[in-house]
Design an enzyme around this catalytic site. Structure first.
Site, PDB file in Angstrom:
ATOM      1  CG  HIS A  99      -0.270  -0.102   2.528  1.00 44.28           C
ATOM      2  ND1 HIS A  99       0.143  -1.311   3.036  1.00 44.28           N
ATOM      3  CD2 HIS A  99       0.095   0.828   3.444  1.00 44.28           C
ATOM      4  CE1 HIS A  99       0.733  -1.117   4.210  1.00 44.28           C
ATOM      5  NE2 HIS A  99       0.723   0.181   4.471  1.00 44.28           N
ATOM      6  CG  HIS A 101       1.074   5.366   4.294  1.00 47.14           C
ATOM      7  ND1 HIS A 101       0.255   5.310   5.395  1.00 47.14           N
ATOM      8  CD2 HIS A 101       1.798   4.219   4.299  1.00 47.14           C
ATOM      9  CE1 HIS A 101       0.489   4.168   6.051  1.00 47.14           C
ATOM     10  NE2 HIS A 101       1.417   3.497   5.403  1.00 47.14           N
TER      11      HIS A 101
HETATM   12  P1  5GP Z   1       1.848   0.462   7.424  1.00 47.64           P
HETATM   13  O1  5GP Z   1       2.454   0.726   8.793  1.00 47.64           O
HETATM   14  O2  5GP Z   1       1.620  -1.003   7.206  1.00 47.64           O
HETATM   15  O3  5GP Z   1       2.615   1.115   6.301  1.00 47.64           O
HETATM   16  O4  5GP Z   1       0.464   1.198   7.438  1.00 47.64           O
HETATM   17  C1  5GP Z   1      -0.755   0.567   7.681  1.00 47.64           C
HETATM   18  C2  5GP Z   1      -1.813   1.623   7.808  1.00 47.64           C
HETATM   19  O5  5GP Z   1      -3.082   1.016   7.723  1.00 47.64           O
HETATM   20  C3  5GP Z   1      -1.781   2.373   9.146  1.00 47.64           C
HETATM   21  O6  5GP Z   1      -1.590   3.766   8.911  1.00 47.64           O
HETATM   22  C4  5GP Z   1      -3.130   2.058   9.779  1.00 47.64           C
HETATM   23  O7  5GP Z   1      -3.702   3.160  10.468  1.00 47.64           O
HETATM   24  C5  5GP Z   1      -3.970   1.643   8.588  1.00 47.64           C
HETATM   25  N1  5GP Z   1      -5.009   0.670   8.896  1.00 47.64           N
HETATM   26  C6  5GP Z   1      -4.846  -0.491   9.589  1.00 47.64           C
HETATM   27  N2  5GP Z   1      -6.017  -1.156   9.660  1.00 47.64           N
HETATM   28  C7  5GP Z   1      -6.933  -0.392   8.998  1.00 47.64           C
HETATM   29  C8  5GP Z   1      -8.337  -0.558   8.734  1.00 47.64           C
HETATM   30  O8  5GP Z   1      -8.972  -1.537   9.131  1.00 47.64           O
HETATM   31  N3  5GP Z   1      -8.945   0.434   8.015  1.00 47.64           N
HETATM   32  C9  5GP Z   1      -8.253   1.517   7.548  1.00 47.64           C
HETATM   33  N4  5GP Z   1      -8.958   2.426   6.851  1.00 47.64           N
HETATM   34  N5  5GP Z   1      -6.938   1.703   7.787  1.00 47.64           N
HETATM   35  C10 5GP Z   1      -6.287   0.758   8.495  1.00 47.64           C
END
Ligand code: 5GP
Ligand code: ZN
Length: 139
Positions: A99, A101
């Site tokens: 993903h 951001h």
């Molecule tokens: P990572 O740390 O893996 O790059 O970012 C994962 C992101 O996914 C985090 O910013 C977290 O807030 C978001 N996230 C995790 N679970 C959910 C969810 O169930 N729904 C949404 N909309 N965001 C999520």
């Protein structure tokens, strides 16, 4: 194996604050935003890392990042934005599904990437350049 949270969102099993959806890519608001308008762009096919992404998924994801960034900046009145993409737990990746951001930014908003920059010693930089460039010539 249990499906990951983003696969479940992509399949509509779990609700999200959706922004765009196509056959390949979905985008939605992050549930715990760094700043208001923090969005995620997610290719639907489950891969963990950028290095595993299918070329078409990646192309559409990056174009979606651009569209989402334009809209998020316009709607929030942000002064700029970050595009972040974590790969592996050591990098801060919590959800093991590729993903991007998109984070709207304002001067003095308190968010910092905390970069800690170093220097190369002697021939280290040239040695690395040679090895990486050599690898790239073989792909
Ligand atoms: P990572 O740390 O893996 O790059 O970012 C994962 C992101 O996914 C985090 O910013 C977290 O807030 C978001 N996230 C995790 N679970 C959910 C969810 O169930 N729904 C949404 N909309 N965001 C999520
Ligand atoms: Zn997944």
């Amino acid at each position: 194996m249990e499906k990951c949270i983003f696969c479940r969102i992509a399949e509509g099993d779990i609700p999200c604050a959706a922004l765009t959806e196509s056959e390949r890519v979905i985008s939605f608001l992050d549930i715990n935003p760094v700043n208001h308008g923090h969005a995620l762009v997610v290719p639907k096919v489950h891969v963990e890392s950028l290095t595993e992404a299918l070329s078409q998924d990646l192309q559409e994801s990056v174009l979606t990042v651009q569209k989402v960034a334009r809209a998020c900046v316009e709607v929030t009145g942000a002064e700029g934005f970050n595009v972040l993409q974590n790969n592996g737990r050591c990098s801060g990746q919590e959800v093991p599904h590729l993903h991007f951001h998109v984070i709207p930014r304002w001067a003095g908003d308190g968010f910092s990437l905390g970069w800690r920059q170093g220097r190369y010693k002697d021939a280290e930089m040239e040695d690395l350049r040679r090895r990486i460039a050599g690898k790239l010539r073989r792909v």
